[in-house]
Design an enzyme around this catalytic site. Structure first.
Site, PDB file in Angstrom:
ATOM      1  N   HIS A  51     -12.563   1.512  -7.516  1.00 56.41           N
ATOM      2  CA  HIS A  51     -11.423   2.030  -6.759  1.00 56.41           C
ATOM      3  C   HIS A  51     -11.451   3.548  -6.780  1.00 56.41           C
ATOM      4  O   HIS A  51     -11.598   4.160  -7.839  1.00 56.41           O
ATOM      5  CB  HIS A  51     -10.092   1.552  -7.328  1.00 56.41           C
ATOM      6  N   ASP A  86       3.580  -5.520  -3.480  1.00 65.38           N
ATOM      7  CA  ASP A  86       3.045  -4.165  -3.317  1.00 65.38           C
ATOM      8  C   ASP A  86       3.276  -3.642  -1.907  1.00 65.38           C
ATOM      9  O   ASP A  86       3.658  -2.487  -1.715  1.00 65.38           O
ATOM     10  CB  ASP A  86       1.548  -4.148  -3.652  1.00 65.38           C
ATOM     11  N   ARG A  93       8.448   3.171  -0.935  1.00 66.14           N
ATOM     12  CA  ARG A  93       8.082   4.425  -1.616  1.00 66.14           C
ATOM     13  C   ARG A  93       7.719   5.497  -0.606  1.00 66.14           C
ATOM     14  O   ARG A  93       8.038   6.678  -0.788  1.00 66.14           O
ATOM     15  CB  ARG A  93       6.892   4.182  -2.560  1.00 66.14           C
ATOM     16  N   SER A 128       0.729  -0.362  -8.101  1.00 71.04           N
ATOM     17  CA  SER A 128       0.235  -0.648  -6.753  1.00 71.04           C
ATOM     18  C   SER A 128      -1.264  -0.918  -6.756  1.00 71.04           C
ATOM     19  O   SER A 128      -1.734  -1.919  -6.199  1.00 71.04           O
ATOM     20  CB  SER A 128       0.553   0.539  -5.839  1.00 71.04           C
ATOM     21  N   LYS A 188      -3.321  -5.152  -6.956  1.00 65.21           N
ATOM     22  CA  LYS A 188      -4.296  -5.603  -5.958  1.00 65.21           C
ATOM     23  C   LYS A 188      -5.659  -5.847  -6.582  1.00 65.21           C
ATOM     24  O   LYS A 188      -6.333  -6.831  -6.283  1.00 65.21           O
ATOM     25  CB  LYS A 188      -4.411  -4.572  -4.829  1.00 65.21           C
TER      26      LYS A 188
END
Length: 434
Positions: free
Chosen positions: A82, A161, A168, A183, A187
């Site tokens: 990520h 999320d 947000r 968040s 995932k």
């Protein structure tokens, strides 16, 4: 449970129990708590923070709001990467095939670009026919067949999320590290992974502009991963200039091909090999990070990574003829070379402005409903520390609009600074958190 009492508790800087956080997330996801009350909780959490236990509880509640993919039928370790986002960051297109070619399974659920940063899904969808909307059964089949799969978030994956992020975004609570952690990790944990490599960007083109904030985020993500029994390596990496040279969706696919097929060497290649090496190491296909990087280099040089990329793209419906011959791709109506009329050493790049220039050209979106022109973008030819001579082409811009070309040119010219003295290039890897 009383929603008002929970909000008051966090407002008064008290810690919430796992049950209180679970109640909030579950009730909001089911529509039992209105937006205005959950917004109040988000602002209280933004201002007063969440501790490690609360962050883990938040992640767990968001994770279990939907389905967790069971990949146990695929024998072997599953590792993902990520990135927190940047300009020109197309490493996923390079490292997924490298790691898969090494025998590591790579299940990737990626996002779209928003603001000045690009998104992996938009880049992949610039390949004619490529499908990122696979359902979870197709997701598992492609992963089993090719060793890697790259899709978008499905309705089943962490639905909390999606709801919370939208709120947000309009309540000025995006930058809170515990909320970012929940968040991202909800995932990633739902993908069915065993381990995770993190690329946390810092610099003027990153969301975490200060090194201290980037380290805090990396630690929060790593600790949360470990709380769920997942192994994790985090890299703090530089985003004070675009990564690679190409910015824009199809252009970034082209640069990925240049690395995978033609052996292009630059900072993009360097970072991709390090991240892929970490994935190979966490996938237990090497005994150390260093050995993993060496394996990644060998796989890249052998041509196996490019062949694996073709295999993945074909399995997801993409037309690989465009990867084998990128010149057949449609061209933008307008193309302009941007030249500097003075000389010196490139000392500063406002990377945020370069990203916004790409959006001006049509390569990104400011609103979720904006349409992207996959052909549009920038080739930025120099790196910090490079010598630039008069009339050198510092960048090339591509768009279907003359007006957009002019707008982007002005941004780019204002985004760079030259110095009479040579400037040291910034370190690509700032820190490793294991």
């Amino acid at each position: 449970m009383n929603t008002i009492e929970i909000i008051r508790k966090k407002r008064d800087k008290k810690s919430l129990s796992n049950e209180e956080i679970e109640f909030l997330i579950s009730s909001y996801t089911k529509g039992k708590i209105p937006d205005y009350q959950f917004s109040a909780f988000l602002m209280a959490a933004f201002l007063n923070g969440l501790n490690k236990t609360e962050t883990a509880a938040l992640t767990k509640a968001m994770l279990y709001s939907g389905k967790i993919v069971d990949l146990s039928s695929i024998k072997g370790l599953k590792v993902d990467k990520h990135s927190t986002g940047g300009v020109g960051d197309k490493t996923s297109l390079i490292i997924a095939p490298i790691a898969a070619a090494a025998g590591v399974y790579v299940p990737m659920i990626s996002g779209r670009g928003l603001g000045h940063t690009g998104g992996t899904l938009d880049k992949l969808e610039s390949i004619p026919g490529f499908r990122t909307d696979l359902n979870l059964n197709q997701y598992e089949k492609v992963l089993k067949k090719t060793g890697a799969v790259l899709i978008g978030q499905t309705k089943e994956i962490a639905p909390a999320d999606k709801l919370i992020y939208s709120l947000r975004d309009v309540t000025a609570t995006v930058e809170a590290i515990p909320l970012i952690t929940g968040s991202i990790m909800s995932k990633k944990l739902a993908e069915g992974i065993d381990s995770l490599v993190l690329d946390v960007k810092t610099g003027n083109g990153a969301f975490m502009k200060e090194m201290e904030d980037a380290i805090d985020l990396a630690n929060s993500l790593s600790e949360t991963a470990k709380a769920f029994g997942k192994k994790c390596i985090a890299f703090i990496t530089d985003m004070n200039q675009p990564l690679g040279n190409y910015i824009g969706n199809w252009l970034e696919v082209v640069e990925s091909i240049q690395v995978l097929r033609n052996g292009k060497k630059n900072d993009l290649t360097e970072l991709s090999l390090i991240l892929a090496g970490a994935m190979i190491f966490l996938g237990k296909k090497s005994k150390s990070l260093e050995e993993g990087i060496e394996k990644a280099i060998t796989i890249l040089n052998s041509g196996k990574a490019f062949n694996k990329f073709l295999e993945i793209v074909k399995a997801q419906g993409g037309d690989i003829s465009y990867l084998e011959d990128p010149e057949k791709y449609p061209k933008s109506n307008y193309h302009k070379q941007i030249k500097l009329m003075n000389e010196g050493y490139l000392s500063f790049v406002n990377t945020y402005e370069i990203g916004m220039a790409a959006i001006d050209l049509g390569a990104g979106r400011l609103k979720k409903e904006d349409k992207i022109d996959p052909k549009a973008g920038i080739i930025f030819n120099f790196k910090v520390g490079d010598k630039i001579r008069k009339a050198d082409v510092i960048a090339e811009v591509f768009s279907d609009s003359k007006e957009k070309i002019k707008l982007a040119e002005n941004r780019i010219l204002k985004a760079v600074r030259l110095s009479n003295k040579q400037i040291k290039s910034p370190n690509l890897i700032k820190e490793i958190i294991n």
